[in-house]
Scaffold this active site. Structure first.
Site, short mmCIF file in Angstrom:
data_model
loop_
_atom_site.label_atom_id
_atom_site.label_comp_id
_atom_site.label_asym_id
_atom_site.label_seq_id
_atom_site.Cartn_x
_atom_site.Cartn_y
_atom_site.Cartn_z
N ASP A 38 0.86 -1.18 0.00
CA ASP A 38 0.00 0.00 0.00
C ASP A 38 0.91 1.24 0.00
O ASP A 38 2.12 1.14 0.27
CB ASP A 38 -0.87 -0.06 1.26
CG ASP A 38 -1.68 1.18 1.48
OD1 ASP A 38 -2.27 1.68 0.51
OD2 ASP A 38 -1.73 1.66 2.64
N ASP B 10 -0.20 5.16 0.97
CA ASP B 10 -0.44 6.13 2.05
C ASP B 10 -0.55 5.44 3.40
O ASP B 10 -1.34 4.51 3.56
CB ASP B 10 -1.73 6.92 1.77
CG ASP B 10 -1.55 7.88 0.62
OD1 ASP B 10 -0.66 8.73 0.70
OD2 ASP B 10 -2.31 7.78 -0.36
MG LIG Z 1 -2.97 3.04 3.57
#
Ligand SMILES: [Mg+2]
Length: 253
Positions: free
Chosen positions: A24, A26
């Protein structure tokens, strides 16, 4: 639900040796423009086995690769799979040359033009809703009108927020869609974004790696963990250092 671990703990075990590490973005690798602890070591350890699989819908893989390089993180666009870009490419495959109402940031609108989609805010065949930092009330009004007229909507991702550099939430496309649903509760939208399996499946196909040979790391069990499970990939939940620190600061006030 798995207990979250720090990136150093993940790096000290055998999982980073898998054939593909799907990460992932962010809250996992960066928060705003800040590189999170342990991430440079992750890049060194995993090198060309590292992929970004993100619900980001304001960058393209090209613009994100350049932005990461500016933060000292080298990852080619070919190994970045983003919800907004992949949704546009899917729309192009299914509806080449379609007229699309784009609620999206400049890089995504430029990509839409580049791949032959026609931006049309008046009489669109489809709506694309991504994260646009300039989205305002007139945009919301136009979006309401398209949804009320039953124009099909592609939502880049259902996330209500992503963590900002201070650890506090920044609004995402899911929050805008929730505003639509508050007024038009029967509204429906399709999405390739996590927790759907699509983005992870695209990364695995590009890598030529079977799901059981990969691992997915992320900070959100509902979306990252959900996408990993849907794609058949083992999941590692990472701690959110930025948010934890922000909450400590708030608690200390
Ligand atoms: Mg995230």
């Amino acid at each position: 639900m798995p207990q979250p671990i720090g990136l150093p703990t993940f790096l000290s075990g055998p999982l980073p040796d898998r054939a593909a590490i799907l990460a992932d973005l962010d809250g996992c690798l960066i928060a705003g423009e800040r590189v999170l602890p342990g991430v440079p070591e992750l890049f060194v350890r995993c090198r060309d086995r590292l992929w970004i699989v993100s619900n980001n819908s304001s960058d393209t893989a090209q613009t994100l690769s350049r932005r990461l390089a500016g933060l000292g993180l080298e990852l080619p666009a070919e190994r970045i799979v983003l919800a907004g870009e992949q949704t546009l490419r899917m729309i192009r495959r299914r509806h080449p040359g379609a007229r699309v109402a784009l609620f999206a940031a400049a890089p995504i609108r430029a990509l839409a033009r580049e791949i032959g989609l026609v931006e049309d805010r008046e009489h669109p065949e489809l709506v694309f809703l991504g994260r646009d930092p300039d989205f305002d009330f007139s945009d919301l009004t136009a979006l309401f009108a398209h949804v009320a007229r039953r124009v099909p909507v592609w939502l880049s991702n259902p996330d209500p927020f992503h963590p900002g550099p201070d650890g506090l939430p920044r609004p995402e496309t899911g929050a805008i869609w929730a505003a639509v649903r508050a007024a038009l509760p029967d509204a429906v939208a399709a999405s390739l974004g996590k927790p759907a399996a699509d983005l992870a499946a695209i990364a695995l196909a590009k890598a030529g790696v079977a799901p059981e040979q990969a691992v997915f790391i992320g900070d959100t069990p509902e979306t990252d963990g959900g996408a990993a499970a849907a794609a058949g990939v083992d999941f590692v939940l990472l701690e959110r250092p930025a948010r934890a620190r922000a909450e400590e600061e708030i608690a200390a006030c």
